[in-house]
Structure formats: C-alpha cells, structure tokens
Enzyme design. Structure first.
Site, short mmCIF file in Angstrom:
data_model
loop_
_atom_site.label_atom_id
_atom_site.label_comp_id
_atom_site.label_asym_id
_atom_site.label_seq_id
_atom_site.Cartn_x
_atom_site.Cartn_y
_atom_site.Cartn_z
N TYR A 157 0.84 -1.19 0.00
CA TYR A 157 0.00 0.00 0.00
C TYR A 157 0.88 1.25 0.00
O TYR A 157 1.77 1.40 0.83
CB TYR A 157 -0.92 0.01 1.22
CG TYR A 157 -1.85 -1.18 1.29
CD1 TYR A 157 -2.65 -1.52 0.20
CD2 TYR A 157 -1.91 -1.97 2.42
CE1 TYR A 157 -3.49 -2.62 0.25
CE2 TYR A 157 -2.76 -3.07 2.49
CZ TYR A 157 -3.54 -3.39 1.39
OH TYR A 157 -4.37 -4.47 1.45
N HIS A 207 -5.81 2.72 0.10
CA HIS A 207 -5.58 2.47 1.53
C HIS A 207 -5.25 3.75 2.28
O HIS A 207 -4.37 3.77 3.16
CB HIS A 207 -4.49 1.42 1.74
CG HIS A 207 -4.87 0.34 2.72
ND1 HIS A 207 -4.66 0.47 4.08
CD2 HIS A 207 -5.45 -0.86 2.54
CE1 HIS A 207 -5.08 -0.62 4.69
NE2 HIS A 207 -5.57 -1.45 3.77
#
Length: 399
Positions: A157, A207
């Site tokens: 992420y 994210h």
C-alpha cells in the site's frame, strides 16, 4: 417457537497461518451449536475478554431465538458503543445466533434471509508485485483460474519507494512516497489496459495513503482506464472531501472497511458520495446490522462489496457469501485463498469456481470448526509494522 436457551458461550483464538483468528461458539439446550467470526487480529485478547467476561454472563440462559433483542441489548449494555473490540465481540455472538436459527429451520442461512437473488456472486482477489512483469505473471495466473475482477497493486500500500528523499536518521516505519505512488499507479493502470484491454475489471486500493487534493488528482488521472472501483481513496475522517472527488471524476469509489458507527456511513450513502460500501461485517456488529445497512444502500443505489481480507475466518467469509447470494445489491465478493492449516481448522471452507462463489447449501452458515486443530495454533502477537506508515519526512500517515 419453543425457547432455545443459551447454555454456554466460548471464545477461541487460533493462528494457523499469519493471522490471529477469533471464533465464538454458542451451545444451546436443544443440542444445536452455532459459530461466529469475531476476528480483530490486532487486539484478539481484548475481544476474547469482552466475550468471556461480559457477553457470556449477560446472555447465558436467554432465548437464542430472539436475535434482534439480544443484539440491541449487547449494543447498549455497556452504554458506550460502536468500537471495534465491542462490535467484533457482538458480531461473533450475532453470527452464531443466526447459525443456530438457520440450523433449527433446517436451511442454509441465505434461505432464511429470503432466498437467493442471483445464481452466484462474482469474486475478486489480489495481484501485487514490485514490478510490472511480476504483476503481469500474477494476473495471467488469476485469469487462467477464471477471475474477471482483479485488485492490482504495484508494491505494498502506497507503493515501494525507489527514489525517496529521506531524512538523515529515519524513524522506524513503513515508508512510502505519495508522488511516486501516484505516478506508478497511473502507469500501472495504463500498462494493464495496454496489455489486457478489457479482459478483466481492475480494482485498486489506495488504503488512505493520500491527502485530499491528491485524491482528487488521482481520481481524475485514473478515469480513462475505467477501474471497477478505487477503494479508500481517503481516510474516514476526510470523507467530506469525497464531494470534491465526485465533482472532478466519475471513477467509482468504494469505502467502509474501517467504519464502526452508522454515523460514519449514513451521509455518504444518502448523499451518494460512494458507489460501493466496503464495511467489514464483524467490525459493524455482525449480520443483524449488515442486513439493515444493505437495505439503506439499496434505496440510494449503493452496491455492496463487503470487506473480505485474509484476517477473517472462513466462517466470516461464508457469512459474506450468504449475504451476497441473498442481497440484490451485492456486487462482488473479495476472496483470499487460505492455507491447508486454516482449512483443517475450518472444514468445508468455500472457494471460487471460475471467478464465482456459489451458494453454500448446508444448514446454517455451513462451515465447521475443529477445536482440536485450533488449539494447535495459539495466539501470537506481532506489532504490525505495516500500520506504521510514514511519509519521507518521518510523519505517521493513516495506514
């Protein structure tokens, strides 16, 4: 119905793979036993304490048939409510109660809800690599398995930084560079479309790694590549900025895995600021509130894509499946394959077939729980370094 009294409530933590998984088991005087998922892997012992010390004495001796009343009582009994520890504990009990009720009715859970709205639910899984060639290899393998929806990520992420300008003595953490991540993500989408065309739907999870104005920029840049959805382009505390994202881009937006409280999702749904709700069923308190959330979403054209990460039990995965087979606005189901050790703890765990997950036809939720196997894998705490995401200057950013 004749009363079905709760005789015992037990909570188990098992770690057959890399995640601490939490199971609640309810035993009744009718000999019917139900299981639920209460997994909050970062704080498993707190959830177990909530179940063992507070919910068990509250519910023992009560009628398991009265799920709605028991859920409302669990929700307000502590007065303070809507937190992840309490909600996951309540969810484990709630799922086990629904499991019991469906077994008493002699039908799979989705039939108890009212039957199916579709033959199967489309599934998506994850493809990630630090390089495009590695990502292509993973995508090719998933296409061969029948998937037509794939979440694609370059690196972890926020991406894996290659040219980050760091401070002289960086604080320990999981570093990433927002500018590099944005550029690489747009390049990834272009490369995937150039190579595969429209062979599959591309999903992507930001994210929460961006500031609001960067989220607007990324949404605009990804629009030509027609993603199925972009997940968590902003953190929940900045969700008001979704109005600006909407004004600038028609990219479908998904959000919700961190939500605990109906106040967090109500306005986003009513004002149509998201296209997909991504709530984690145990995080919001179980099946009982999930059914109500789904009805609210349907009224406003928001589709369901329940959170389905690796850190949930196959019982929780099966609950998602029952909900998705029944609910008309369920769009897709996230699926992460499990290890052989996890499968031994949870016999009967479902898996996709050619990119679809089909109804589970056993009475109840339909997933077993082998206590002896579970006890082979005790809880192990780890600090979860990935949650310590940091910008190049060392500042913590939402994970």
């Amino acid at each position: 119905m004749l009363p079905t009294l709760i005789e015992n409530i037990e909570c188990f933590i098992t770690r057959p793979d890399r995640h601490n998984l939490i199971v609640v088991r309810i035993t009744t005087d009718k000999g019917v036993v139900g299981h639920g998922c209460a997994t909050f892997q970062q704080r498993p012992l707190a959830v177990k304490t909530m179940v063992d010390e507070y919910l068990k004495p509250l519910l023992t001796g009560r009628d398991a048939n009265n799920i709605e009343d028991l859920w409302q009582m669990m929700n307000v009994n502590a007065y303070w409510r809507n937190g992840p520890v309490t909600n996951n504990a309540i969810a484990g009990v709630d799922m086990a109660l629904w499991d019991i009720k469906a077994q008493l009715a002699g039908m799979p859970l989705y039939q108890l809800f009212g039957g199916k709205s579709k033959d199967a639910i489309a599934a998506y899984t994850h493809a990630s690599s630090d390089t495009l060639d590695g990502l292509f290899t993973r995508v090719d393998a998933l296409l061969a398995e029948g998937y037509r929806h794939i979440r694609c990520q370059l690196g972890f992420y926020g991406g894996t930084p290659e040219a980050m300008h760091s401070t002289r003595s960086p604080t320990q953490g999981a570093y990433y560079d927002q500018d590099e991540y944005m550029a690489n993500t747009v390049a990834m989408f272009k490369a995937l479309r150039d190579k595969y065309g429209s062979r599959f739907h591309i999903l992507h999870d930001v994210h929460e790694r961006l500031f609001p104005q960067q989220a607007v920029q990324l949404a605009k840049a990804l629009e030509p590549y027609q993603p199925f959805f972009i997940e968590d382009i902003l953190p929940p505390q900045q969700s008001a900025w979704l109005a600006q994202v909407r004004q600038q881009s028609c990219v479908p937006l998904a959000m919700g895995e961190l939500f605990n409280n109906p106040a967090e999702w109500h306005d986003l749904i009513v004002n149509r600021q998201i296209d997909f709700i991504r709530c984690h069923v145990s995080q919001i308190g179980g099946i009982t509130p999930a059914l109500k959330l789904a009805v609210l979403c349907q009224a406003f054209g928001v589709r369901l894509a329940w959170h389905g990460p690796g850190d949930m039990t196959p019982i929780g995965v099966a609950v998602n499946t029952h909900l998705n087979i029944h609910l008309h606005n369920a769009a897709i189901q996230e699926f992460i394959p499990i290890s052989d050790d996890t499968a031994a703890v949870f016999p009967g765990a479902a898996a996709p077939e050619q990119g679809f997950i089909y109804p589970i036809e056993q009475p109840g939720i339909g997933i077993g729980f082998d206590e002896a196997e579970a006890l082979k894998w005790p809880v192990v705490y780890r600090p979860h370094e990935w949650t310590q995401s940091r910008l190049p200057n060392g500042a913590i950013h939402t994970p």
